[in-house]
Design a protein around this motif. Sequence first.
Motif, PDB file in Angstrom:
ATOM      1  N   MET A  78     -13.180   7.656 -17.398  1.00 49.26           N
ATOM      2  CA  MET A  78     -13.373   6.750 -16.187  1.00 49.26           C
ATOM      3  C   MET A  78     -12.884   5.461 -16.659  1.00 49.26           C
ATOM      4  N   LYS A  79     -11.814   4.902 -15.994  1.00 49.07           N
ATOM      5  CA  LYS A  79     -11.305   3.784 -16.209  1.00 49.07           C
ATOM      6  C   LYS A  79     -12.094   2.657 -15.031  1.00 49.07           C
ATOM      7  N   VAL A  80     -12.430   1.396 -15.767  1.00 48.43           N
ATOM      8  CA  VAL A  80     -13.108   0.502 -14.995  1.00 48.43           C
ATOM      9  C   VAL A  80     -12.039  -0.123 -13.893  1.00 48.43           C
ATOM     10  N   ASP A  81     -10.786  -0.277 -14.202  1.00 52.93           N
ATOM     11  CA  ASP A  81     -10.003  -1.016 -13.269  1.00 52.93           C
ATOM     12  C   ASP A  81      -9.301   0.045 -12.270  1.00 52.93           C
ATOM     13  N   ASN A  82      -9.760   1.361 -12.318  1.00 56.64           N
ATOM     14  CA  ASN A  82      -9.348   2.325 -11.297  1.00 56.64           C
ATOM     15  C   ASN A  82     -10.145   2.186 -10.123  1.00 56.64           C
ATOM     16  N   PRO A  83      -9.422   1.964  -8.928  1.00 57.06           N
ATOM     17  CA  PRO A  83     -10.255   1.818  -7.828  1.00 57.06           C
ATOM     18  C   PRO A  83     -10.938   3.132  -7.236  1.00 57.06           C
ATOM     19  N   LEU A  84     -10.433   4.125  -7.730  1.00 59.87           N
ATOM     20  CA  LEU A  84     -11.455   5.286  -7.266  1.00 59.87           C
ATOM     21  C   LEU A  84     -12.612   5.470  -7.969  1.00 59.87           C
ATOM     22  N   SER A  85     -12.637   5.019  -9.268  1.00 63.21           N
ATOM     23  CA  SER A  85     -13.852   5.178 -10.241  1.00 63.21           C
ATOM     24  C   SER A  85     -14.866   4.174  -9.862  1.00 63.21           C
ATOM     25  N   GLN A  86     -14.105   2.903  -9.447  1.00 67.52           N
ATOM     26  CA  GLN A  86     -15.161   1.781  -8.804  1.00 67.52           C
ATOM     27  C   GLN A  86     -15.722   2.444  -7.630  1.00 67.52           C
ATOM     28  N   LYS A  87     -14.778   2.957  -6.801  1.00 68.89           N
ATOM     29  CA  LYS A  87     -15.554   3.479  -5.527  1.00 68.89           C
ATOM     30  C   LYS A  87     -16.610   4.663  -5.756  1.00 68.89           C
ATOM     31  N   PHE A  88     -16.318   5.404  -6.518  1.00 73.95           N
ATOM     32  CA  PHE A  88     -17.404   6.481  -6.862  1.00 73.95           C
ATOM     33  C   PHE A  88     -18.669   5.725  -7.543  1.00 73.95           C
ATOM     34  N   LEU A  89     -18.481   4.871  -8.452  1.00 74.64           N
ATOM     35  CA  LEU A  89     -19.583   4.318  -8.812  1.00 74.64           C
ATOM     36  C   LEU A  89     -20.483   3.370  -8.032  1.00 74.64           C
ATOM     37  N   VAL A  90     -20.030   2.957  -7.162  1.00 75.00           N
ATOM     38  CA  VAL A  90     -20.501   2.258  -6.077  1.00 75.00           C
ATOM     39  C   VAL A  90     -21.279   2.976  -4.795  1.00 75.00           C
ATOM     40  N   GLN A  91     -20.445   3.968  -4.619  1.00 73.51           N
ATOM     41  CA  GLN A  91     -21.037   4.880  -3.581  1.00 73.51           C
ATOM     42  C   GLN A  91     -21.681   5.784  -3.823  1.00 73.51           C
ATOM     43  N   TYR A  92     -21.653   6.448  -4.872  1.00 70.54           N
ATOM     44  CA  TYR A  92     -22.375   7.637  -5.501  1.00 70.54           C
ATOM     45  C   TYR A  92     -23.073   7.349  -6.924  1.00 70.54           C
ATOM     46  N   PRO A  93     -24.117   6.503  -7.087  1.00 65.93           N
ATOM     47  CA  PRO A  93     -24.541   6.023  -8.209  1.00 65.93           C
ATOM     48  C   PRO A  93     -25.367   7.147  -8.918  1.00 65.93           C
ATOM     49  N   VAL A  94     -25.971   7.979  -8.214  1.00 63.49           N
ATOM     50  CA  VAL A  94     -26.787   9.214  -8.728  1.00 63.49           C
ATOM     51  C   VAL A  94     -25.798  10.252  -9.459  1.00 63.49           C
ATOM     52  N   GLU A  95     -24.802  10.436  -8.650  1.00 62.32           N
ATOM     53  CA  GLU A  95     -23.625  11.578  -9.126  1.00 62.32           C
ATOM     54  C   GLU A  95     -23.124  10.971 -10.319  1.00 62.32           C
ATOM     55  N   ALA A  96     -22.588   9.642 -10.318  1.00 60.40           N
ATOM     56  CA  ALA A  96     -22.047   9.013 -11.265  1.00 60.40           C
ATOM     57  C   ALA A  96     -22.990   9.141 -12.426  1.00 60.40           C
ATOM     58  N   ALA A  97     -24.310   8.853 -12.561  1.00 59.12           N
ATOM     59  CA  ALA A  97     -25.199   8.997 -13.585  1.00 59.12           C
ATOM     60  C   ALA A  97     -25.288  10.224 -14.081  1.00 59.12           C
ATOM     61  N   ARG A  98     -25.177  11.258 -13.284  1.00 63.43           N
ATOM     62  CA  ARG A  98     -25.278  12.808 -13.970  1.00 63.43           C
ATOM     63  C   ARG A  98     -23.955  12.997 -14.794  1.00 63.43           C
ATOM     64  N   VAL A  99     -22.727  12.570 -14.299  1.00 65.20           N
ATOM     65  CA  VAL A  99     -21.343  12.532 -14.985  1.00 65.20           C
ATOM     66  C   VAL A  99     -21.582  11.920 -16.262  1.00 65.20           C
ATOM     67  N   LEU A 100     -22.022  10.434 -16.150  1.00 59.03           N
ATOM     68  CA  LEU A 100     -22.128   9.868 -17.504  1.00 59.03           C
ATOM     69  C   LEU A 100     -23.357  10.304 -18.321  1.00 59.03           C
ATOM     70  N   GLU A 101     -24.172  10.962 -18.143  1.00 60.61           N
ATOM     71  CA  GLU A 101     -25.192  11.531 -18.738  1.00 60.61           C
ATOM     72  C   GLU A 101     -24.450  12.706 -20.012  1.00 60.61           C
ATOM     73  N   GLU A 102     -23.319  13.055 -19.358  1.00 63.20           N
ATOM     74  CA  GLU A 102     -22.880  14.134 -20.329  1.00 63.20           C
ATOM     75  C   GLU A 102     -21.734  13.780 -21.241  1.00 63.20           C
ATOM     76  N   VAL A 103     -21.571  12.300 -21.137  1.00 57.36           N
ATOM     77  CA  VAL A 103     -20.328  11.573 -21.970  1.00 57.36           C
ATOM     78  C   VAL A 103     -21.080  10.930 -22.946  1.00 57.36           C
ATOM     79  N   SER A 104     -20.433  10.698 -24.283  1.00 60.20           N
ATOM     80  CA  SER A 104     -20.947   9.998 -25.359  1.00 60.20           C
ATOM     81  C   SER A 104     -21.574   8.531 -25.095  1.00 60.20           C
ATOM     82  N   ALA A 105     -22.524   8.208 -25.405  1.00 55.79           N
ATOM     83  CA  ALA A 105     -23.431   7.112 -25.390  1.00 55.79           C
ATOM     84  C   ALA A 105     -22.429   6.020 -25.730  1.00 55.79           C
ATOM     85  N   GLN A 106     -21.488   6.017 -26.730  1.00 56.67           N
ATOM     86  CA  GLN A 106     -20.661   5.171 -27.190  1.00 56.67           C
ATOM     87  C   GLN A 106     -19.840   4.760 -25.890  1.00 56.67           C
TER      88      GLN A 106
END
Length: 278
Positions: free
Chosen positions: A1-29
């Motif tokens: 997930m790239k920070v400068d990607n507009p779609l990524s930014q929109k996903f993080l802002v509009q769907y924080p819970v869904e984004a959290a579920r995705v990030l929980e499965e990514v490495s902590a680093q």
Amino acid sequence: MKVDNPLSQKFLVQYPVEAARVLEEVSAQHVAALFNELSPQTGIPVLAAMLPEKAAACLGLMGAVSAARVLTDLPLSTAARIYRLLASTKQDELLALLSGKIRSHLHQFMLYPAESAGALLDPKVDILPDNITVAEALRRIERLSHPVSCEIYIVDDSHHLVGTIDLGKLLVSNHHAKLKDTMIRKIQTVSVHATVESLLSHPGWAKRRKLPVVARDNTLLGVLDYSCMQEAINEAGMVVARDPLDNLLSVASLYWLSMAQLLDSLLSISHPVKGEHK
């Protein structure tokens, strides 16, 4: 997930819970690196929605200044739950950077009387979100770095305790089913403010040797182990009026309860439920 990607930014802002579920499965680093680049307005709602242990793992890898800023911006109850899960060295590092006001508020959320469940609980507990499938739950469990207890606690998007599921049942459940449709909803909990007297006489010990500890709004804060509780009481020299025969019966019942839970889990694994598809 790239920070400068507009779609990524929109996903993080509009769907924080869904984004959290995705990030929980990514490495902590990788997640820590992401939060280091995100603005507080974007990152805080997502981090707050993540399960506390996952959030703590990310915060532990962030730079001290960035991590202290995150703790300051998080809701205090959420910040306290995450802070309790950090290594003591990281806690000390962050405390030195926090304002006196934030330090005081954190302590208010973390300090409990020595004779209460809040002081005796273990904040490290196996938790899964209720809106994932059984298959997703099993994948998460396989990636854990520690042995999983027989009983796993299920929380909703606000981290309220909504159910439990035994590992044996999870293994033989329909892999396409959601946890909220598979879990056991009836739970005996312990209030974080419960005193030793009420803890020892809690009816939940008749069925479980570990009980979930919750806040007033039913947010899951940790787990209380009967044996660890007894040990802490003895070490602290707390005097609790109780019939010695009751103690003997409690120890015996907990032994047989542990054996029954182990056998039940093994039998569940050995005899899959008919008609369920994996």
